[in-house]
Motif scaffolding. Structure first.
Motif, PDB file in Angstrom:
ATOM      1  N   ASP A 116      -6.340   3.346   1.984  1.00 36.63           N
ATOM      2  CA  ASP A 116      -6.577   3.795   1.340  1.00 36.63           C
ATOM      3  C   ASP A 116      -6.038   4.990   0.550  1.00 36.63           C
ATOM      4  O   ASP A 116      -6.567   5.246  -0.522  1.00 36.63           O
ATOM      5  CB  ASP A 116      -7.817   3.358   1.429  1.00 36.63           C
ATOM      6  N   GLU A 161     -15.931   4.050  -3.876  1.00 37.68           N
ATOM      7  CA  GLU A 161     -14.648   3.624  -2.220  1.00 37.68           C
ATOM      8  C   GLU A 161     -14.011   5.239  -2.554  1.00 37.68           C
ATOM      9  O   GLU A 161     -13.597   5.830  -1.912  1.00 37.68           O
ATOM     10  CB  GLU A 161     -13.854   2.472  -2.463  1.00 37.68           C
ATOM     11  N   LEU A 213      -9.468  -0.052  -6.809  1.00 41.84           N
ATOM     12  CA  LEU A 213     -10.391   0.564  -5.356  1.00 41.84           C
ATOM     13  C   LEU A 213     -12.103   1.087  -6.255  1.00 41.84           C
ATOM     14  O   LEU A 213     -11.773   0.854  -7.694  1.00 41.84           O
ATOM     15  CB  LEU A 213     -10.649   1.949  -4.855  1.00 41.84           C
ATOM     16  N   SER A 259      -9.970  -2.054  -1.019  1.00 43.82           N
ATOM     17  CA  SER A 259      -9.971  -1.797   0.210  1.00 43.82           C
ATOM     18  C   SER A 259      -9.677  -1.834   1.464  1.00 43.82           C
ATOM     19  O   SER A 259      -9.784  -3.501   2.315  1.00 43.82           O
ATOM     20  CB  SER A 259     -11.597  -1.147   0.566  1.00 43.82           C
ATOM     21  N   HIS A 260      -8.625  -1.227   2.403  1.00 42.40           N
ATOM     22  CA  HIS A 260      -8.171  -1.953   2.904  1.00 42.40           C
ATOM     23  C   HIS A 260      -8.461  -2.390   4.364  1.00 42.40           C
ATOM     24  O   HIS A 260      -8.372  -3.380   5.003  1.00 42.40           O
ATOM     25  CB  HIS A 260      -6.372  -1.096   3.551  1.00 42.40           C
ATOM     26  N   GLY A 270       0.772  -1.494   0.048  1.00 42.39           N
ATOM     27  CA  GLY A 270       0.051   0.217   0.091  1.00 42.39           C
ATOM     28  C   GLY A 270       0.888   1.101  -0.212  1.00 42.39           C
ATOM     29  O   GLY A 270       0.727   2.012  -0.742  1.00 42.39           O
ATOM     30  N   ARG A 278      -7.777   3.651   6.375  1.00 40.30           N
ATOM     31  CA  ARG A 278      -8.891   4.613   5.472  1.00 40.30           C
ATOM     32  C   ARG A 278      -7.629   5.459   4.904  1.00 40.30           C
ATOM     33  O   ARG A 278      -7.625   5.615   3.732  1.00 40.30           O
ATOM     34  CB  ARG A 278      -9.269   4.933   6.175  1.00 40.30           C
TER      35      ARG A 278
END
Lengths: 331, 253
Positions: free
Chosen positions: A212, B99, B95, A271-272, A73, A209
């Motif tokens: 993300d 999102e 994603l 999405s993490h 990420g 988040r």
């Protein structure tokens, strides 16, 4: 959109898969079940060897998968893996140095090994990140992988050097680290790794988040209020911690940190908040499965687990690269 | 118009080695104002926008946000007041559109659940609701642009957000969505928020902007009402191009 699994299913899978997987691994072995549960020696094997080993496999797989999710990420590169980008190598150098130093007569505290593994992994990661940071551009990706290769080569050279000066006994231990094995499992390691993962469970959920946001880009993340530099440092420290403890417990085990996040993303998108728990559970179960194979395939002898994961993981990695290549060609 | 500017720059300068990328820029932006930054490539428009967004530290000079020096502002504070949309960059992770748009509530600490209605509205207004579950990487350039704009639109809607900085938001959009983007911008200025955007269409700037800042070679060439700034003479000089004004329409000869 690949979202085969949504929130509820993920929770269910995370709750059901580990117990099933652990139970299967505990009862798998060269001896029959009655022996394991009803003889004295069987009981000793169960409590002192089998249980800590299976739990440790799960915890190490989970740690490596978590480290993989974090590092992928933060460098925005789905091909990053603690092994490929040199963190495991750096940690192994630290651990090997500890072995050589203690064999040479130095008395060091027992946690010195994990500490030195942490320092090695952290240093390797800092070098790699400086070179391979930022962007999903092909250039940044190739820089990251090239930096990883350089660090890995350096690490194996250093381990070679250490093996050269090592005593016979120390040499055996170093070989054990570079191939990876769970044979040294005991309850102490299980407790240490559980504590680290527990800390991660408290620390990370509210910050997923921000990860993300980082996927969109450094500039975008900053515009959403993420202190990017600080976040990167935090991730580097956590990855180094997770990998260092795993490496000092079991040596270098490749590809779990790469494959598990990929599987999780295939199942549920990027999405993490969904990828992280799923990847951690999958990583744990994968390593439990790999370890069960490594000790049952050629029983009563056993394969080093690093060899098993690499034999299974490397072809998968090549398949992932081919998929990525097709995608880029299409774009 | 309000007397106190929302944001004000004082002698803002960015020096890279010996060359000034932007030099000595002092501009003010008022509440409820739509300001367009125009100028040739490399004039420093995006750099100025990045500095306004706190993404780039100036070598000299400073920013005042609501009368207060920006130096003491933390990153999350910055994001609560100022919403910045850079030019489009590529994603390498799957994603979904929904999102990405939901991330617009992050700076203000709004949870995904609390934000659901606003996200749905954003998806509808930017006409990407039918793409909600789609992987962002597989969208066209214009669709990706709308997705990023929708995300920042959610952010700028939140309480306390005063300034929307847009770097070439219209570049990838078709005519219909350019018109809709301008409609969203106007709703926000009507609500008292300030919008600063980089555009290349000078006629669009003449028609829509409350104020135009013309930049050239890292400096502000002219700053004022659109029709005063974008004269044939001034545009011709700055863009080094033979330009004439045909009625209300700038065209090259």
């Amino acid at each position: 959109m690949n979202q085969l699994l949504r929130g509820k299913h993920i929770l269910l899978l995370c709750l059901l898969l580990p117990p099933v997987c652990l139970a299967l691994a505990i009862v798998s072995g060269s001896q029959p079940l009655e022996w394991l549960f009803s003889t004295d020696i069987g009981q000793t094997v169960l409590w002192q060897i089998r249980l800590p080993r299976v739990f440790m496999a799960f915890l190490i797989g989970a740690s490596l998968a978590g480290a993989g999710v974090l590092i992928q990420g933060v460098v925005r590169n789905p091909l990053a893996d603690p092994g490929l980008i040199g963190v495991s190598g750096g940690a192994a150098v630290g651990a090997a140095l500890f072995v050589v130093l203690t064999a040479a007569g130095l008395t060091l505290p027992f946690w010195g090994q994990s500490l030195m593994a942490f320092v090695g992994g952290f240093a390797a990661l800092m070098v790699v990140m400086r070179l391979g940071f930022s962007g999903s551009s092909l250039q940044a990706m190739s820089f990251l992988i090239l930096a990883g290769i350089a660090v890995n080569v350096m690490a194996s050279a250093l381990i070679g050097l250490l093996s050269y000066v090592a005593t016979d006994d120390a040499l055996r231990q170093i070989t054990f680290w570079s191939l990876g094995s769970l044979a040294a499992a005991d309850w102490h390691w299980v407790i240490a790794m559980s504590l680290l993962l527990l800390a991660a469970c408290f620390y990370w959920p509210t910050r997923l988040r921000a990860l993300d946001a980082l996927l969109l880009g450094d500039v975008e993340a900053r515009s959403m209020g993420v202190s990017v530099g600080r976040m990167q440092l935090i991730v580097v420290i956590w990855v180094a911690l997770l990998v260092a403890l795993s490496v000092s417990a079991s040596g270098v085990i490749g590809f779990v940190g790469l494959i598990s996040p990929h599987l999780a993303r295939l199942l549920t998108g990027a999405s993490h908040r969904r990828v992280m728990p799923l990847a951690v559970v999958l990583g744990g179960c994968l390593l439990v499965a790999a370890d069960t194979l490594s000790r049952t395939l050629i029983a009563p002898a056993e394969l080093p687990i690093g060899i098993v994961t690499t034999l299974l993981g490397a072809p998968l990695f090549i398949a992932l690269m081919m998929r990525e290549k097709r995608r880029l060609a299409w774009q | 118009m309000a007397v106190n500017p929302v944001i004000e720059t004082r002698g803002l300068t960015l020096q890279v080695r010996d060359a000034a990328v932007v030099g000595d820029i002092s501009v003010r932006f008022q509440a409820g104002e739509l300001v367009m930054l125009v100028g040739p490539n490399g004039a420093g428009k995006s750099t100025l926008l990045r500095m306004l967004a706190g993404q780039q530290q100036p070598s000299r000079g400073g920013l005042l946000f609501a009368g207060r020096s920006s130096r003491s502002m933390r990153r999350d504070e910055w994001a609560r007041h100022i919403t910045y949309v850079p030019q489009l960059s590529a994603l390498s992770f799957p994603l979904s559109v929904e999102e990405v748009v939901s991330l617009g509530g992050m700076a203000h600490g709004r949870s995904v659940v609390a934000l659901r209605q606003q996200v749905q509205e954003a998806l509808r207004l930017w006409e990407i609701d039918y793409l909600a579950r789609r992987d962002v990487r597989l969208l066209s350039g214009g669709e990706q642009q709308r997705c990023q704009l929708a995300r920042s639109w959610v952010q700028v809607q939140q309480e306390g957000s005063a300034l929307w900085l847009l770097d070439e938001p219209l570049s990838a959009l078709d005519l219909r969505h350019q018109q809709q983007c301008m409609a969203r911008v106007r709703e926000l200025t009507a609500a008292g928020k300030t919008v600063v955007m980089v555009v290349h269409d000078l006629n669009l700037a003449r028609r829509h902007a409350d104020r135009v800042v013309l930049m050239g070679c890292g400096r502000v060439v002219a700053d004022g009402a659109a029709t005063e700034v974008l004269t044939a003479r001034q545009v011709a000089d700055t863009f080094r191009l033979d330009i004439e004004l045909d009625g209300d329409y700038l065209r090259w000869r």
